[in-house]
Design a protein around this motif. Structure first.
Motif, PDB file in Angstrom:
ATOM      1  N   GLY A 180       1.209  -1.364  -0.049  1.00  0.00           N
ATOM      2  CA  GLY A 180      -0.150  -0.006  -0.111  1.00  0.00           C
ATOM      3  C   GLY A 180       1.424   1.112   0.260  1.00  0.00           C
ATOM      4  N   ALA A 181       1.631   1.259   0.556  1.00  0.00           N
ATOM      5  CA  ALA A 181       2.893   2.081   0.947  1.00  0.00           C
ATOM      6  C   ALA A 181       3.036   2.975   0.034  1.00  0.00           C
ATOM      7  CB  ALA A 181       3.654   2.213   1.825  1.00  0.00           C
ATOM      8  N   TYR A 182       4.090   1.687  -1.063  1.00  0.00           N
ATOM      9  CA  TYR A 182       4.360   2.173  -2.169  1.00  0.00           C
ATOM     10  C   TYR A 182       3.539   2.598  -3.904  1.00  0.00           C
ATOM     11  CZ  TYR A 182       7.757   1.621  -6.555  1.00  0.00           C
ATOM     12  OH  TYR A 182       8.683   1.999  -7.225  1.00  0.00           O
ATOM     13  N   ASN A 183       2.745   1.808  -3.382  1.00  0.00           N
ATOM     14  CA  ASN A 183       1.510   2.114  -4.528  1.00  0.00           C
ATOM     15  C   ASN A 183       1.046   3.650  -4.533  1.00  0.00           C
ATOM     16  OD1 ASN A 183      -0.225   1.549  -6.494  1.00  0.00           O
ATOM     17  ND2 ASN A 183      -2.046   1.815  -4.608  1.00  0.00           N
ATOM     18  N   LYS A 184       0.980   4.079  -2.931  1.00  0.00           N
ATOM     19  CA  LYS A 184       0.385   5.347  -3.323  1.00  0.00           C
ATOM     20  C   LYS A 184       1.198   6.162  -3.058  1.00  0.00           C
ATOM     21  CE  LYS A 184      -1.399   8.986  -0.960  1.00  0.00           C
ATOM     22  NZ  LYS A 184      -3.054   9.812  -2.055  1.00  0.00           N
ATOM     23  N   ILE A 185       2.877   6.062  -2.726  1.00  0.00           N
ATOM     24  CA  ILE A 185       3.623   7.022  -3.444  1.00  0.00           C
ATOM     25  C   ILE A 185       3.668   7.186  -4.791  1.00  0.00           C
ATOM     26  CG2 ILE A 185       6.388   7.720  -3.281  1.00  0.00           C
ATOM     27  CD1 ILE A 185       5.388   6.501  -0.239  1.00  0.00           C
ATOM     28  N   LYS A 186       3.544   6.430  -5.151  1.00  0.00           N
ATOM     29  CA  LYS A 186       4.146   5.872  -6.906  1.00  0.00           C
ATOM     30  C   LYS A 186       2.835   6.503  -7.629  1.00  0.00           C
ATOM     31  CE  LYS A 186       7.002   4.150 -10.214  1.00  0.00           C
ATOM     32  NZ  LYS A 186       7.742   4.874 -11.038  1.00  0.00           N
ATOM     33  N   SER A 187       2.073   6.629  -6.999  1.00  0.00           N
ATOM     34  CA  SER A 187       0.557   7.295  -7.712  1.00  0.00           C
ATOM     35  C   SER A 187       0.698   8.753  -8.040  1.00  0.00           C
ATOM     36  CB  SER A 187      -0.853   7.126  -7.339  1.00  0.00           C
ATOM     37  OG  SER A 187      -0.849   6.889  -6.286  1.00  0.00           O
ATOM     38  N   VAL A 188       1.317   9.769  -6.898  1.00  0.00           N
ATOM     39  CA  VAL A 188       1.324  10.224  -6.861  1.00  0.00           C
ATOM     40  C   VAL A 188       2.501  11.200  -8.118  1.00  0.00           C
ATOM     41  CG1 VAL A 188       1.814  12.606  -5.874  1.00  0.00           C
ATOM     42  CG2 VAL A 188       1.405  10.309  -4.328  1.00  0.00           C
ATOM     43  N   CYS A 189       2.257  12.417  -8.762  1.00  0.00           N
ATOM     44  CA  CYS A 189       3.740  12.717  -9.768  1.00  0.00           C
ATOM     45  C   CYS A 189       4.563  12.812  -9.085  1.00  0.00           C
ATOM     46  CB  CYS A 189       2.827  13.897 -10.003  1.00  0.00           C
ATOM     47  SG  CYS A 189       4.369  14.816 -10.700  1.00  0.00           S
ATOM     48  N   TYR A 190       5.906  12.599 -10.035  1.00  0.00           N
ATOM     49  CA  TYR A 190       6.721  11.805  -9.087  1.00  0.00           C
ATOM     50  C   TYR A 190       7.146  14.001  -8.766  1.00  0.00           C
ATOM     51  CZ  TYR A 190      11.747  11.111  -9.054  1.00  0.00           C
ATOM     52  OH  TYR A 190      13.018  11.296  -8.057  1.00  0.00           O
ATOM     53  N   GLN A 191       7.322  14.306  -9.838  1.00  0.00           N
ATOM     54  CA  GLN A 191       7.965  15.789  -9.636  1.00  0.00           C
ATOM     55  C   GLN A 191       8.082  16.246  -8.120  1.00  0.00           C
ATOM     56  OE1 GLN A 191      10.953  16.764 -11.073  1.00  0.00           O
ATOM     57  NE2 GLN A 191      10.615  14.936 -12.185  1.00  0.00           N
ATOM     58  N   THR A 192       6.177  16.255  -8.040  1.00  0.00           N
ATOM     59  CA  THR A 192       5.352  16.598  -6.620  1.00  0.00           C
ATOM     60  C   THR A 192       5.575  16.062  -5.893  1.00  0.00           C
ATOM     61  OG1 THR A 192       2.962  17.327  -7.781  1.00  0.00           O
ATOM     62  CG2 THR A 192       3.239  17.424  -5.633  1.00  0.00           C
ATOM     63  N   ILE A 193       6.087  14.771  -5.522  1.00  0.00           N
ATOM     64  CA  ILE A 193       6.190  14.331  -4.348  1.00  0.00           C
ATOM     65  C   ILE A 193       7.942  14.723  -4.450  1.00  0.00           C
ATOM     66  CG2 ILE A 193       6.851  12.322  -5.508  1.00  0.00           C
ATOM     67  CD1 ILE A 193       4.518  10.870  -3.296  1.00  0.00           C
ATOM     68  N   LEU A 194       8.906  14.514  -4.874  1.00  0.00           N
ATOM     69  CA  LEU A 194       9.981  14.768  -5.026  1.00  0.00           C
ATOM     70  C   LEU A 194      10.214  16.166  -4.340  1.00  0.00           C
ATOM     71  CD1 LEU A 194      12.902  13.986  -4.875  1.00  0.00           C
ATOM     72  CD2 LEU A 194      13.206  15.609  -7.492  1.00  0.00           C
ATOM     73  N   LYS A 195       9.403  17.637  -4.954  1.00  0.00           N
ATOM     74  CA  LYS A 195       9.152  18.802  -4.399  1.00  0.00           C
ATOM     75  C   LYS A 195       9.172  19.008  -2.814  1.00  0.00           C
ATOM     76  CE  LYS A 195       7.662  23.263  -4.680  1.00  0.00           C
ATOM     77  NZ  LYS A 195       6.973  23.743  -6.076  1.00  0.00           N
TER      78      LYS A 195
END
Length: 422
Positions: free
Chosen positions: A62-77
Protein backbone atom coordinates in the motif's frame (compact mmCIF):
# COMPACT_ATOMS: atom_id res chain seq x y z
CA UNK A 1 -17.76 -14.34 -11.65
CA UNK A 2 -17.31 -10.58 -11.21
CA UNK A 3 -19.63 -8.46 -9.04
CA UNK A 4 -20.13 -4.75 -9.52
CA UNK A 5 -19.42 -2.57 -6.50
CA UNK A 6 -20.17 1.09 -5.65
CA UNK A 7 -17.82 3.72 -7.07
CA UNK A 8 -15.91 4.30 -3.84
CA UNK A 9 -14.69 0.68 -3.84
CA UNK A 10 -11.29 -0.06 -5.42
CA UNK A 11 -11.89 -1.32 -8.96
CA UNK A 12 -10.21 -4.41 -10.34
CA UNK A 13 -8.65 -2.25 -13.04
CA UNK A 14 -6.95 -0.04 -10.44
CA UNK A 15 -5.85 -3.10 -8.47
CA UNK A 16 -4.26 -4.46 -11.65
CA UNK A 17 -2.44 -1.14 -12.09
CA UNK A 18 -1.22 -1.36 -8.51
CA UNK A 19 0.05 -4.85 -9.23
CA UNK A 20 2.04 -3.50 -12.19
CA UNK A 21 3.54 -0.71 -10.07
CA UNK A 22 4.65 -3.25 -7.50
CA UNK A 23 6.38 -5.58 -9.96
CA UNK A 24 10.13 -5.75 -9.33
CA UNK A 25 9.55 -3.97 -6.00
CA UNK A 26 7.95 -6.60 -3.75
CA UNK A 27 8.10 -10.37 -3.38
CA UNK A 28 5.24 -12.52 -4.64
CA UNK A 29 4.82 -14.32 -1.36
CA UNK A 30 3.97 -18.04 -1.35
CA UNK A 31 0.56 -19.54 -0.65
CA UNK A 32 1.45 -22.67 1.30
CA UNK A 33 -0.72 -25.54 2.40
CA UNK A 34 -0.12 -26.11 6.10
CA UNK A 35 -0.28 -29.81 6.89
CA UNK A 36 -0.52 -29.46 10.68
CA UNK A 37 -3.40 -26.98 10.56
CA UNK A 38 -5.12 -28.95 7.79
CA UNK A 39 -4.96 -32.10 9.90
CA UNK A 40 -6.07 -30.30 13.08
CA UNK A 41 -9.17 -28.77 11.48
CA UNK A 42 -9.84 -31.56 8.95
CA UNK A 43 -9.72 -28.94 6.19
CA UNK A 44 -7.39 -27.66 3.49
CA UNK A 45 -5.69 -24.75 5.24
CA UNK A 46 -3.40 -22.46 3.24
CA UNK A 47 -1.24 -19.67 4.64
CA UNK A 48 -0.50 -16.58 2.57
CA UNK A 49 3.01 -15.82 3.83
CA UNK A 50 3.26 -12.04 3.92
CA UNK A 51 5.75 -12.52 6.76
CA UNK A 52 8.16 -13.38 3.92
CA UNK A 53 7.59 -10.03 2.22
CA UNK A 54 10.58 -7.74 1.66
CA UNK A 55 9.91 -5.79 4.88
CA UNK A 56 8.34 -8.87 6.52
CA UNK A 57 4.87 -7.33 6.13
CA UNK A 58 2.26 -6.59 3.46
CA UNK A 59 2.41 -2.86 4.34
CA UNK A 60 4.98 -2.17 1.61
CA UNK A 61 2.29 -2.85 -1.00
CA UNK A 62 0.00 0.00 0.00
CA UNK A 63 2.75 2.45 0.91
CA UNK A 64 4.63 2.07 -2.38
CA UNK A 65 1.47 2.09 -4.49
CA UNK A 66 0.28 5.32 -2.87
CA UNK A 67 3.60 7.13 -3.22
CA UNK A 68 4.23 5.88 -6.75
CA UNK A 69 0.76 6.97 -7.89
CA UNK A 70 1.49 10.64 -7.06
CA UNK A 71 3.23 12.81 -9.69
CA UNK A 72 6.96 12.21 -9.19
CA UNK A 73 7.97 15.87 -9.49
CA UNK A 74 5.31 16.87 -6.97
CA UNK A 75 6.31 14.24 -4.46
CA UNK A 76 10.02 14.95 -4.98
CA UNK A 77 9.42 18.62 -4.24
CA UNK A 78 7.06 18.23 -1.30
CA UNK A 79 8.18 14.97 0.28
CA UNK A 80 6.01 12.53 2.21
CA UNK A 81 5.03 12.19 5.86
CA UNK A 82 3.60 9.28 7.83
CA UNK A 83 2.84 8.37 11.43
CA UNK A 84 3.56 4.80 12.48
CA UNK A 85 5.35 2.75 15.11
CA UNK A 86 5.76 -0.32 12.95
CA UNK A 87 5.27 -1.89 9.57
CA UNK A 88 3.74 1.10 7.77
CA UNK A 89 6.76 3.19 8.74
CA UNK A 90 9.05 0.55 7.28
CA UNK A 91 7.01 0.44 4.07
CA UNK A 92 7.17 4.21 3.67
CA UNK A 93 10.90 4.27 4.47
CA UNK A 94 11.63 1.54 1.92
CA UNK A 95 9.57 3.39 -0.72
CA UNK A 96 11.39 6.67 -0.08
CA UNK A 97 14.77 5.07 -0.59
CA UNK A 98 13.59 3.14 -3.66
CA UNK A 99 12.16 6.28 -5.30
CA UNK A 100 14.83 8.62 -3.90
CA UNK A 101 12.36 11.05 -2.32
CA UNK A 102 12.46 12.72 1.11
CA UNK A 103 10.31 11.29 3.91
CA UNK A 104 9.50 12.34 7.45
CA UNK A 105 8.36 9.54 9.74
CA UNK A 106 6.73 10.27 13.10
CA UNK A 107 7.02 7.53 15.73
CA UNK A 108 6.09 7.46 19.44
CA UNK A 109 9.03 8.06 21.78
CA UNK A 110 8.15 4.70 23.35
CA UNK A 111 8.89 2.80 20.11
CA UNK A 112 11.35 -0.09 20.69
CA UNK A 113 14.85 0.62 19.38
CA UNK A 114 14.65 -2.45 17.13
CA UNK A 115 11.80 -0.89 15.12
CA UNK A 116 13.54 2.45 14.89
CA UNK A 117 16.68 0.77 13.55
CA UNK A 118 14.70 -1.11 10.91
CA UNK A 119 13.12 2.12 9.66
CA UNK A 120 16.59 3.67 9.47
CA UNK A 121 17.89 0.63 7.63
CA UNK A 122 15.17 0.75 4.97
CA UNK A 123 15.13 4.52 4.56
CA UNK A 124 18.84 5.36 4.90
CA UNK A 125 19.48 9.07 4.29
CA UNK A 126 16.12 9.62 2.60
CA UNK A 127 14.07 9.61 5.80
CA UNK A 128 14.03 11.67 8.96
CA UNK A 129 12.63 10.01 12.08
CA UNK A 130 10.77 12.19 14.59
CA UNK A 131 10.24 10.62 18.02
CA UNK A 132 7.46 12.44 19.87
CA UNK A 133 4.56 11.62 22.20
CA UNK A 134 3.72 8.34 23.89
CA UNK A 135 0.98 6.90 21.66
CA UNK A 136 0.21 6.50 17.97
CA UNK A 137 -2.81 8.78 18.30
CA UNK A 138 -0.76 11.70 19.63
CA UNK A 139 1.94 11.11 17.01
CA UNK A 140 -0.66 11.03 14.24
CA UNK A 141 -1.96 14.45 15.29
CA UNK A 142 1.58 15.88 15.16
CA UNK A 143 2.23 14.38 11.71
CA UNK A 144 -1.02 15.72 10.25
CA UNK A 145 -0.40 19.16 11.74
CA UNK A 146 3.09 19.27 10.19
CA UNK A 147 1.67 18.22 6.81
CA UNK A 148 -0.97 20.93 6.89
CA UNK A 149 1.45 23.69 7.85
CA UNK A 150 4.17 22.67 5.39
CA UNK A 151 2.00 21.37 2.53
CA UNK A 152 3.51 17.87 2.60
CA UNK A 153 1.88 14.67 1.30
CA UNK A 154 0.49 12.47 4.08
CA UNK A 155 0.65 8.69 3.57
CA UNK A 156 -2.21 7.28 5.62
CA UNK A 157 -1.71 3.69 6.88
CA UNK A 158 -5.17 2.48 5.80
CA UNK A 159 -7.87 5.09 5.05
CA UNK A 160 -6.83 5.84 1.45
CA UNK A 161 -8.01 4.24 -1.80
CA UNK A 162 -4.45 3.86 -3.17
CA UNK A 163 -3.32 2.19 0.04
CA UNK A 164 -6.30 -0.17 -0.21
CA UNK A 165 -5.55 -0.96 -3.87
CA UNK A 166 -1.97 -1.82 -2.97
CA UNK A 167 -3.04 -4.16 -0.16
CA UNK A 168 -5.59 -5.71 -2.54
CA UNK A 169 -2.75 -7.22 -4.57
CA UNK A 170 -2.45 -9.83 -1.80
CA UNK A 171 -5.88 -11.09 -2.88
CA UNK A 172 -4.95 -10.94 -6.56
CA UNK A 173 -1.93 -13.15 -5.88
CA UNK A 174 -3.96 -15.64 -3.85
CA UNK A 175 -6.46 -16.21 -6.66
CA UNK A 176 -3.66 -16.51 -9.20
CA UNK A 177 -1.83 -19.03 -7.03
CA UNK A 178 -4.96 -21.07 -6.23
CA UNK A 179 -7.43 -20.77 -9.11
CA UNK A 180 -9.91 -23.16 -7.46
CA UNK A 181 -12.78 -22.58 -5.07
CA UNK A 182 -11.85 -21.06 -1.70
CA UNK A 183 -14.56 -21.43 0.93
CA UNK A 184 -13.24 -19.03 3.58
CA UNK A 185 -10.57 -16.38 3.85
CA UNK A 186 -9.50 -15.11 7.28
CA UNK A 187 -7.96 -11.62 7.28
CA UNK A 188 -6.51 -9.63 10.21
CA UNK A 189 -8.10 -6.24 10.88
CA UNK A 190 -6.53 -3.14 12.41
CA UNK A 191 -7.52 0.04 10.63
CA UNK A 192 -9.06 -2.01 7.81
CA UNK A 193 -6.67 -1.45 4.89
CA UNK A 194 -5.83 -5.11 4.21
CA UNK A 195 -9.34 -6.53 4.55
CA UNK A 196 -11.00 -3.77 2.52
CA UNK A 197 -8.46 -4.35 -0.28
CA UNK A 198 -8.35 -8.14 -0.35
CA UNK A 199 -12.05 -8.34 0.47
CA UNK A 200 -12.98 -6.06 -2.45
CA UNK A 201 -11.03 -8.20 -4.89
CA UNK A 202 -12.51 -11.44 -3.58
CA UNK A 203 -16.00 -9.95 -3.53
CA UNK A 204 -15.69 -9.31 -7.25
CA UNK A 205 -13.76 -12.36 -8.45
CA UNK A 206 -14.58 -15.00 -5.83
CA UNK A 207 -18.01 -13.89 -4.52
CA UNK A 208 -18.83 -17.25 -2.92
CA UNK A 209 -15.80 -17.06 -0.62
CA UNK A 210 -16.82 -16.12 2.92
CA UNK A 211 -14.70 -13.18 4.11
CA UNK A 212 -14.00 -13.20 7.84
CA UNK A 213 -12.27 -10.30 9.59
CA UNK A 214 -10.29 -10.99 12.75
CA UNK A 215 -9.29 -8.36 15.28
CA UNK A 216 -7.91 -8.31 18.85
CA UNK A 217 -10.41 -8.69 21.67
CA UNK A 218 -8.79 -5.70 23.36
CA UNK A 219 -9.21 -3.43 20.33
CA UNK A 220 -12.53 -4.36 18.65
CA UNK A 221 -12.82 -1.12 16.63
CA UNK A 222 -14.32 -2.65 13.49
CA UNK A 223 -16.66 -4.99 15.37
CA UNK A 224 -18.15 -2.18 17.44
CA UNK A 225 -18.41 0.12 14.42
CA UNK A 226 -20.26 -2.54 12.44
CA UNK A 227 -22.57 -3.12 15.40
CA UNK A 228 -23.46 0.59 15.53
CA UNK A 229 -23.62 1.05 11.76
CA UNK A 230 -21.04 3.85 11.85
CA UNK A 231 -17.39 4.44 12.68
CA UNK A 232 -16.96 4.52 16.46
CA UNK A 233 -13.79 5.71 18.19
CA UNK A 234 -12.89 3.64 21.25
CA UNK A 235 -11.69 5.39 24.40
CA UNK A 236 -9.29 2.69 25.59
CA UNK A 237 -7.70 -0.28 23.84
CA UNK A 238 -5.19 -3.02 24.67
CA UNK A 239 -2.15 -2.25 22.51
CA UNK A 240 -0.42 -5.63 22.91
CA UNK A 241 -1.24 -6.64 19.31
CA UNK A 242 0.27 -3.36 18.17
CA UNK A 243 -0.01 -4.03 14.44
CA UNK A 244 -3.80 -4.33 14.68
CA UNK A 245 -4.76 -2.14 17.62
CA UNK A 246 -6.39 1.14 16.64
CA UNK A 247 -9.02 3.25 18.37
CA UNK A 248 -10.76 4.13 15.13
CA UNK A 249 -10.98 2.33 11.79
CA UNK A 250 -10.92 4.21 8.49
CA UNK A 251 -14.16 5.64 7.11
CA UNK A 252 -13.57 4.19 3.66
CA UNK A 253 -12.47 0.87 5.15
CA UNK A 254 -15.64 0.72 7.24
CA UNK A 255 -17.86 1.36 4.21
CA UNK A 256 -16.24 -1.49 2.31
CA UNK A 257 -16.27 -3.94 5.22
CA UNK A 258 -19.91 -3.17 5.92
CA UNK A 259 -20.68 -4.40 2.40
CA UNK A 260 -18.40 -7.44 1.97
CA UNK A 261 -17.92 -9.19 5.33
CA UNK A 262 -19.42 -12.55 6.16
CA UNK A 263 -18.39 -12.25 9.81
CA UNK A 264 -16.16 -10.36 12.25
CA UNK A 265 -14.43 -12.21 15.05
CA UNK A 266 -12.51 -10.87 18.05
CA UNK A 267 -9.78 -13.10 19.43
CA UNK A 268 -8.29 -12.93 22.97
CA UNK A 269 -4.70 -11.73 23.09
CA UNK A 270 -3.72 -14.86 25.03
CA UNK A 271 -5.02 -17.09 22.23
CA UNK A 272 -2.88 -15.15 19.73
CA UNK A 273 0.15 -15.73 21.96
CA UNK A 274 -0.52 -19.47 21.97
CA UNK A 275 -0.67 -19.41 18.16
CA UNK A 276 2.63 -17.50 17.94
CA UNK A 277 4.37 -20.11 20.10
CA UNK A 278 2.86 -23.04 18.18
CA UNK A 279 3.89 -21.55 14.83
CA UNK A 280 7.44 -21.10 16.07
CA UNK A 281 7.82 -24.42 17.90
CA UNK A 282 6.07 -26.63 15.33
CA UNK A 283 6.64 -24.78 12.05
CA UNK A 284 9.69 -22.54 12.65
CA UNK A 285 7.51 -19.59 11.55
CA UNK A 286 8.17 -16.27 13.29
CA UNK A 287 4.87 -14.39 13.37
CA UNK A 288 4.19 -11.04 14.98
CA UNK A 289 1.00 -10.80 17.09
CA UNK A 290 -1.05 -9.16 14.29
CA UNK A 291 0.32 -11.73 11.85
CA UNK A 292 -1.02 -14.62 13.91
CA UNK A 293 -4.54 -13.18 14.29
CA UNK A 294 -6.17 -14.93 11.32
CA UNK A 295 -4.85 -18.38 12.28
CA UNK A 296 -5.94 -17.83 15.89
CA UNK A 297 -9.56 -17.50 14.78
CA UNK A 298 -9.76 -21.01 13.28
CA UNK A 299 -10.57 -22.63 16.65
CA UNK A 300 -13.79 -20.62 16.82
CA UNK A 301 -14.96 -21.94 13.43
CA UNK A 302 -13.68 -25.54 13.74
CA UNK A 303 -17.03 -27.21 13.02
CA UNK A 304 -17.99 -24.81 10.24
CA UNK A 305 -14.74 -25.12 8.27
CA UNK A 306 -14.41 -28.90 8.42
CA UNK A 307 -13.84 -30.27 4.90
CA UNK A 308 -13.49 -26.76 3.44
CA UNK A 309 -10.68 -24.88 1.73
CA UNK A 310 -9.36 -22.07 3.92
CA UNK A 311 -6.87 -19.25 3.41
CA UNK A 312 -5.37 -17.37 6.34
CA UNK A 313 -3.27 -14.29 5.68
CA UNK A 314 -0.18 -14.37 7.88
CA UNK A 315 0.28 -10.63 7.60
CA UNK A 316 3.67 -9.99 9.22
CA UNK A 317 6.75 -11.38 10.93
CA UNK A 318 8.32 -8.38 12.64
CA UNK A 319 8.42 -9.92 16.09
CA UNK A 320 10.49 -8.38 18.87
CA UNK A 321 12.44 -11.08 20.74
CA UNK A 322 12.27 -9.04 23.95
CA UNK A 323 8.52 -9.75 24.07
CA UNK A 324 8.96 -13.54 24.20
CA UNK A 325 8.46 -13.86 27.97
CA UNK A 326 5.29 -11.76 27.90
CA UNK A 327 3.97 -13.80 24.97
CA UNK A 328 4.61 -17.04 26.87
CA UNK A 329 3.01 -15.60 30.03
CA UNK A 330 -0.14 -14.48 28.22
CA UNK A 331 -0.38 -17.85 26.49
CA UNK A 332 -0.15 -19.80 29.76
CA UNK A 333 -2.81 -17.60 31.33
CA UNK A 334 -5.15 -18.11 28.38
CA UNK A 335 -4.54 -21.87 28.43
CA UNK A 336 -5.30 -21.82 32.19
CA UNK A 337 -1.92 -23.34 33.04
CA UNK A 338 -0.57 -20.39 35.03
CA UNK A 339 -2.18 -19.24 38.28
CA UNK A 340 -1.32 -16.51 40.78
CA UNK A 341 -2.23 -16.39 44.46
CA UNK A 342 -1.64 -14.20 47.48
CA UNK A 343 -0.91 -16.74 50.20
CA UNK A 344 -0.82 -15.87 53.91
CA UNK A 345 2.13 -17.87 55.29
CA UNK A 346 2.72 -18.45 59.00
CA UNK A 347 5.91 -16.55 59.84
CA UNK A 348 7.86 -19.55 61.07
CA UNK A 349 10.54 -21.74 59.57
CA UNK A 350 9.31 -24.65 57.47
CA UNK A 351 6.06 -23.01 56.32
CA UNK A 352 7.10 -22.79 52.67
CA UNK A 353 8.48 -26.35 52.73
CA UNK A 354 5.13 -27.63 54.02
CA UNK A 355 3.33 -25.77 51.24
CA UNK A 356 5.57 -27.32 48.58
CA UNK A 357 5.33 -30.84 50.00
CA UNK A 358 1.62 -30.88 50.86
CA UNK A 359 0.02 -28.65 48.23
CA UNK A 360 2.03 -28.93 45.03
CA UNK A 361 2.06 -32.07 42.90
CA UNK A 362 5.28 -33.41 41.37
CA UNK A 363 4.43 -31.73 38.05
CA UNK A 364 3.57 -28.30 39.46
CA UNK A 365 6.20 -25.58 39.30
CA UNK A 366 6.56 -22.34 41.27
CA UNK A 367 7.58 -19.77 38.66
CA UNK A 368 7.04 -16.61 40.72
CA UNK A 369 7.56 -15.97 44.42
CA UNK A 370 7.64 -12.66 46.27
CA UNK A 371 7.70 -12.51 50.06
CA UNK A 372 8.89 -10.07 52.70
CA UNK A 373 9.06 -11.24 56.31
CA UNK A 374 7.35 -8.96 58.83
CA UNK A 375 8.47 -9.87 62.36
CA UNK A 376 5.60 -8.14 64.16
CA UNK A 377 2.91 -10.30 62.60
CA UNK A 378 1.88 -13.95 62.83
CA UNK A 379 1.36 -14.26 59.08
CA UNK A 380 2.96 -12.65 56.05
CA UNK A 381 1.63 -12.42 52.48
CA UNK A 382 3.49 -13.96 49.56
CA UNK A 383 2.62 -13.69 45.89
CA UNK A 384 3.05 -17.08 44.23
CA UNK A 385 2.83 -18.01 40.56
CA UNK A 386 2.21 -21.71 39.88
CA UNK A 387 2.52 -23.33 36.46
CA UNK A 388 0.56 -26.54 35.88
CA UNK A 389 1.40 -29.22 33.33
CA UNK A 390 -2.33 -29.76 32.73
CA UNK A 391 -5.04 -27.12 33.20
CA UNK A 392 -7.38 -29.81 34.55
CA UNK A 393 -5.16 -30.07 37.65
CA UNK A 394 -6.31 -26.64 38.86
CA UNK A 395 -9.33 -28.03 40.73
CA UNK A 396 -7.12 -30.55 42.54
CA UNK A 397 -4.66 -27.78 43.46
CA UNK A 398 -7.47 -25.74 45.07
CA UNK A 399 -8.71 -28.80 46.98
CA UNK A 400 -5.23 -29.44 48.40
CA UNK A 401 -4.89 -25.80 49.44
CA UNK A 402 -8.21 -25.90 51.28
CA UNK A 403 -7.45 -29.30 52.83
CA UNK A 404 -4.19 -27.94 54.24
CA UNK A 405 -5.98 -24.80 55.48
CA UNK A 406 -3.95 -22.48 53.31
CA UNK A 407 -5.29 -18.92 53.44
CA UNK A 408 -5.15 -17.57 49.91
CA UNK A 409 -6.60 -15.09 47.44
CA UNK A 410 -6.79 -15.99 43.74
CA UNK A 411 -5.69 -12.96 41.69
CA UNK A 412 -5.66 -14.07 38.03
CA UNK A 413 -8.92 -12.24 37.43
CA UNK A 414 -7.82 -9.05 39.15
CA UNK A 415 -6.37 -7.04 36.22
CA UNK A 416 -5.26 -4.03 38.28
CA UNK A 417 -3.24 -6.13 40.70
CA UNK A 418 -2.10 -8.66 38.17
CA UNK A 419 -0.81 -6.05 35.68
CA UNK A 420 1.95 -5.27 38.17
CA UNK A 421 3.23 -8.84 37.92
CA UNK A 422 3.68 -8.91 34.15
Amino acid sequence: MKKKLPKYYPSCEEIMKANERLKNVINETPLQKNLLLSDKYKANVFLKREDLQIIRSYKIRGAYNKIKSVCYQTILKKGVVCASAGNHAQGVAYSCKKLKIPGRIYMPSTTPQQKIERVKMFGKDFVEIILIGDTFDSVNVEALDFCKKNKKIFIHPFDDVKIIEGQATVGLEILQQYPFHIDYIFIPVGGGGLISGVGSYFHQYSPHTKIIGVEPEGAPSMSISLKHGKVVELENIDRFIDGASVKKVGKLNFKICHKILYDMKTVPEGKVCTTILELYNLEAIVAEPAGALSISALDFYSKEIEGKTIVCILSGGNSDITRTEEIRERSLLYEEKKHYFIVQFPQRSGALKEFVNNVLSKKDDITYFEYSKKNSKEKGPAIIGIELSDKNEFTSLLKRMKKNKVHFQYINKNPDLFRILI
